[in-house]
Design an enzyme around this catalytic site. Structure first.
Site, PDB file in Angstrom:
ATOM      1  N   TYR A  51     -14.952   2.613   3.745  1.00  0.00           N
ATOM      2  CA  TYR A  51     -13.607   2.244   4.216  1.00  0.00           C
ATOM      3  C   TYR A  51     -13.663   1.608   5.606  1.00  0.00           C
ATOM      4  O   TYR A  51     -12.908   0.692   5.899  1.00  0.00           O
ATOM      5  CB  TYR A  51     -12.708   3.484   4.229  1.00  0.00           C
ATOM      6  N   ARG A  55     -11.586  -6.681   6.862  1.00  0.00           N
ATOM      7  CA  ARG A  55     -10.174  -7.087   6.777  1.00  0.00           C
ATOM      8  C   ARG A  55      -9.730  -7.675   8.112  1.00  0.00           C
ATOM      9  O   ARG A  55      -9.104  -8.741   8.154  1.00  0.00           O
ATOM     10  CB  ARG A  55      -9.316  -5.877   6.383  1.00  0.00           C
ATOM     11  N   TYR A 100      -5.191   3.639  15.906  1.00  0.00           N
ATOM     12  CA  TYR A 100      -5.983   4.853  15.671  1.00  0.00           C
ATOM     13  C   TYR A 100      -7.155   4.911  16.651  1.00  0.00           C
ATOM     14  O   TYR A 100      -7.791   3.889  16.911  1.00  0.00           O
ATOM     15  CB  TYR A 100      -6.555   4.850  14.251  1.00  0.00           C
ATOM     16  N   ARG A 142       3.610   0.685   8.582  1.00  0.00           N
ATOM     17  CA  ARG A 142       3.989   1.864   7.794  1.00  0.00           C
ATOM     18  C   ARG A 142       4.970   1.515   6.681  1.00  0.00           C
ATOM     19  O   ARG A 142       5.038   2.218   5.671  1.00  0.00           O
ATOM     20  CB  ARG A 142       4.583   2.935   8.706  1.00  0.00           C
ATOM     21  N   GLU A 175      -1.843  10.856  -1.426  1.00  0.00           N
ATOM     22  CA  GLU A 175      -1.194   9.763  -0.685  1.00  0.00           C
ATOM     23  C   GLU A 175      -0.058   9.242  -1.560  1.00  0.00           C
ATOM     24  O   GLU A 175      -0.221   9.134  -2.782  1.00  0.00           O
ATOM     25  CB  GLU A 175      -2.230   8.674  -0.399  1.00  0.00           C
TER      26      GLU A 175
END
Ligand code: 3EB
Length: 345
Positions: A155, A162, A216, A229, A335
């Site tokens: 990830y 990305r 983060y 979000r 999730e």
């Protein structure tokens, strides 16, 4: 069936989808088929995206059907298959890491990075060429998301690639970014990315209970994930897209090992996002019970208890599809994402 004015999503059994007459398909924007078995009539030119993940408690169906008022236009550019009605576009691609695994020195993580960068460049290139430059919501499925490869989790490599792709495309990596999800599927599956994009920029929303993902701290990986979000489409329907939402408060995972507490925390996060969305439109128009939900469950045996919590919190009639998938942090068990329109203005 009446023509769909606003974007709608339904979760339908594959056999119900197959039974529809040709005319029904005209207003179908796209199909995402989670266990196969959906064949749109070729003449309808519907992009059908196959994502190889198990559906849990499949009573509600195994296919995600996106509908929108036509007339529609379909096509393909490179690996990208798309369909649009002039205001919203669905685009999807699958890309195999094996294709990028050349050179012994390259390493497995580098194949994932190259596939991610190539896939993002292709899909964003298509959006720009087709004049739908604003992705509202992007779904990412990558194999073995929690496995460590080279110097970090897969990830993390995905996040680095990305970001690199978006920087190369002169796109933001903070603030005005799409809503998204990124979940893990079984080994050997190709990277699959699908999105809904618009000709008009959406309103991106953040959650007051959570640190923005692009902020983060480094403990979650050297390069931040890039997603908002939630977002509200800037059109008459004002569709709300809520990103994959986990049991994260601030930046920390909460309730490790307890899928029921994690589910309750997620509902608190979604309530907070709905509050933010209502503030933006100036009225209490979005509600928990108007949304449709997709739930990613790490351990299949947790599905009944997660479902019980969700129905207690949102209502017995909640419309929800459960998929067996891995979540991007090893301590997260569930999730939840959501999409829906407000009560009419
Ligand atoms: C989180 O809040 C949980 O990398 O695109 C949620 C939504 C998550 C999107 C992504 C990741 C992504 O960090 C994981």
């Amino acid at each position: 069936m009446a023509s769909a004015a606003a974007l709608q999503v339904d979760y339908a059994p594959a056999n119900a989808v197959r039974a529809h007459p040709a005319a029904w398909w005209q207003d179908v924007l796209a199909v995402v088929s989670f266990e196969g078995g959906v064949n749109a009539p070729a003449a309808a030119q519907i992009p059908v995206t196959e994502v190889n993940v198990p559906v849990l408690a499949a009573a509600g169906g195994t296919a995600e059907i996106w509908r929108l008022a036509g007339p529609m236009h379909s096509g393909q550019r490179g690996r990208v298959r798309y369909r649009h009605n002039g205001s919203l576009l669905f685009a999807s691609l699958t890309i195999s890491e094996a294709e990028f695994a050349h050179g012994a020195a390259a390493g497995a993580a580098s194949a994932l990075r190259r596939a991610t960068e190539a896939g993002y460049r292709e899909i964003f290139g298509a959006l720009e060429t087709l004049a739908f430059p604003y992705p509202l919501r992007i779904w990412n499925f990558l194999s073995e998301i929690n496995a460590v490869s080279g110097d970090g989790e897969r990830y993390w490599h995905f996040n680095g690639a990305r970001q690199d792709a978006l920087i190369g495309l002169n796109r933001s990596i903070a603030g005005n970014v799409p809503a998204a999800s990124a979940v893990g599927v079984a080994p050997t599956n190709p990277l699959t990315v699908y999105c809904i994009a618009s000709a008009r920029a959406p309103i991106a929303l953040e959650n007051p209970r959570q640190c923005s993902a692009w902020d983060y701290p480094l403990q979650y990986g050297p390069r931040s994930p890039t997603f908002a979000r939630a977002c509200i489409a800037d059109d008459a329907a004002r569709t709300l897209f809520i990103s994959g939402t986990a049991s994260i408060v601030g930046h920390e995972s909460a309730h490790a090992g307890d899928q029921c507490e994690q589910t309750r925390e997620i509902v608190r996060n979604i309530r907070a996002l709905i509050g933010t969305a209502n503030d933006r439109v100036g009225a209490e128009r979005y509600t928990l019970d108007r949304l449709r939900y997709k739930v990613y469950v790490r351990q299949a045996e947790h599905q009944p208890s997660i479902d019980r919590e969700l129905r207690r919190e949102i209502g017995a009639a909640v419309r929800v599809l459960y998929l067996r998938a891995d979540i991007c942090r090893p301590d997260l068990l569930v999730e939840i994402e959501a999409v829906g329109t407000p009560e009419p203005f």
